[in-house]
Design an enzyme around this catalytic site. Structure first.
Site, mmCIF file in Angstrom:
data_model
loop_
_atom_site.group_PDB
_atom_site.id
_atom_site.type_symbol
_atom_site.label_atom_id
_atom_site.label_comp_id
_atom_site.label_asym_id
_atom_site.label_seq_id
_atom_site.Cartn_x
_atom_site.Cartn_y
_atom_site.Cartn_z
ATOM 1 N N HIS A 171 0.828 -1.115 0.001
ATOM 2 C CA HIS A 171 -0.029 -0.130 0.058
ATOM 3 C C HIS A 171 0.906 1.299 0.039
ATOM 4 C CE1 HIS A 171 -3.973 -2.106 1.673
ATOM 5 N NE2 HIS A 171 -3.643 -2.607 0.361
ATOM 6 N N GLU B 83 0.737 4.070 1.654
ATOM 7 C CA GLU B 83 1.619 4.571 3.398
ATOM 8 C C GLU B 83 2.620 3.825 3.721
ATOM 9 O OE1 GLU B 83 -3.362 4.462 3.456
ATOM 10 O OE2 GLU B 83 -1.747 3.293 2.320
ATOM 11 N N CYS C 121 -5.716 1.342 5.847
ATOM 12 C CA CYS C 121 -6.446 -0.010 6.196
ATOM 13 C C CYS C 121 -5.643 -0.391 7.615
ATOM 14 C CB CYS C 121 -5.948 -0.838 5.312
ATOM 15 S SG CYS C 121 -4.287 -1.558 5.198
ATOM 16 N N CYS D 286 -1.523 -0.747 7.403
ATOM 17 C CA CYS D 286 -0.991 0.481 7.520
ATOM 18 C C CYS D 286 -0.861 1.248 8.647
ATOM 19 C CB CYS D 286 -1.545 1.282 6.107
ATOM 20 S SG CYS D 286 -0.986 0.408 4.507
#
Length: 203
Positions: free
Chosen positions: A102, A104, A128, A131
């Protein structure tokens, strides 16, 4: 010809638009979120493109990231689709979620070990739970996001639960500017010989 006093000259200059700072500059938050949006343009994901930007207390960009496969995992070999559970051809190994890093997480990894304690994270999509764990572990103190479209999903409810528990602030960024245009033709094309000083050579 009438003489112009120094005071009159100063007065005239002060009325000129060029004597004051430009008013249409980007607010810091818009600037960093725009950086996240621009970073998202690097994502190869055909459905979801997410970008993230980490900023320190001096408004310096520490790292940026976007969603994609791990380094050296080919964008042309690994799957970009989601495997449909219950289908006859269901294969969990053909689900992109098994492989995608992801935005992040990529931004955090791209900080190259720098301390992220007290930094801010700008992301185009609310993080999420996985993260969120990383955000908490590295000490990021604030999360600003554009979209929270998956707010009702357990993954994102768990994220908020963890962030609330440790006091990490999160809020939706409301842009002061709705549109930011990047025009590569803003600046005239330079003479390619100019930087080499070739125009000044006399042979």
């Amino acid at each position: 010809m009438a003489e112009v006093s120094a005071q009159d000259l100063i007065s005239q200059l002060s009325k000129s638009p060029e004597s004051h700072k430009r008013k249409e500059y980007l607010h810091w938050d818009d600037y960093f979120m725009a950086t996240s949006l621009l970073s998202a343009k690097r994502s190869k994901d055909p459905v979801t493109q997410v970008g993230a930007c980490i900023v320190d207390s001096q408004n310096r960009i520490v790292a940026i990231g976007y969603n994609g496969f791990p380094r050296n995992c080919s964008d042309d070999v690994f799957p970009w689709s989601k495997a449909k559970k219950g289908s006859q051809e269901f294969d969990p190994l053909e689900d992109k979620k098994m492989y995608v890093v992801h935005a992040e997480a990529n931004a955090i990894l791209n900080s190259n070990g720098m301390s992220l304690s007290g930094t801010r994270l700008y992301t185009t999509l609310f993080p999420c739970n996985e993260c969120a764990k990383l955000i908490i572990q590295v000490g990021i103190s604030q999360v600003l996001y554009l979209s929270d479209k998956y707010a009702d999903k357990p993954t994102y409810r768990a994220s908020k639960r963890m962030l609330d528990a440790v006091g990490v602030e999160y809020k939706r960024h409301i842009p002061q500017k709705k549109t930011i245009t990047i025009d590569f033709d803003t600046f005239p094309e330079e003479d390619p010989n100019a930087s080499l000083g070739l125009n000044e050579l006399h042979l």
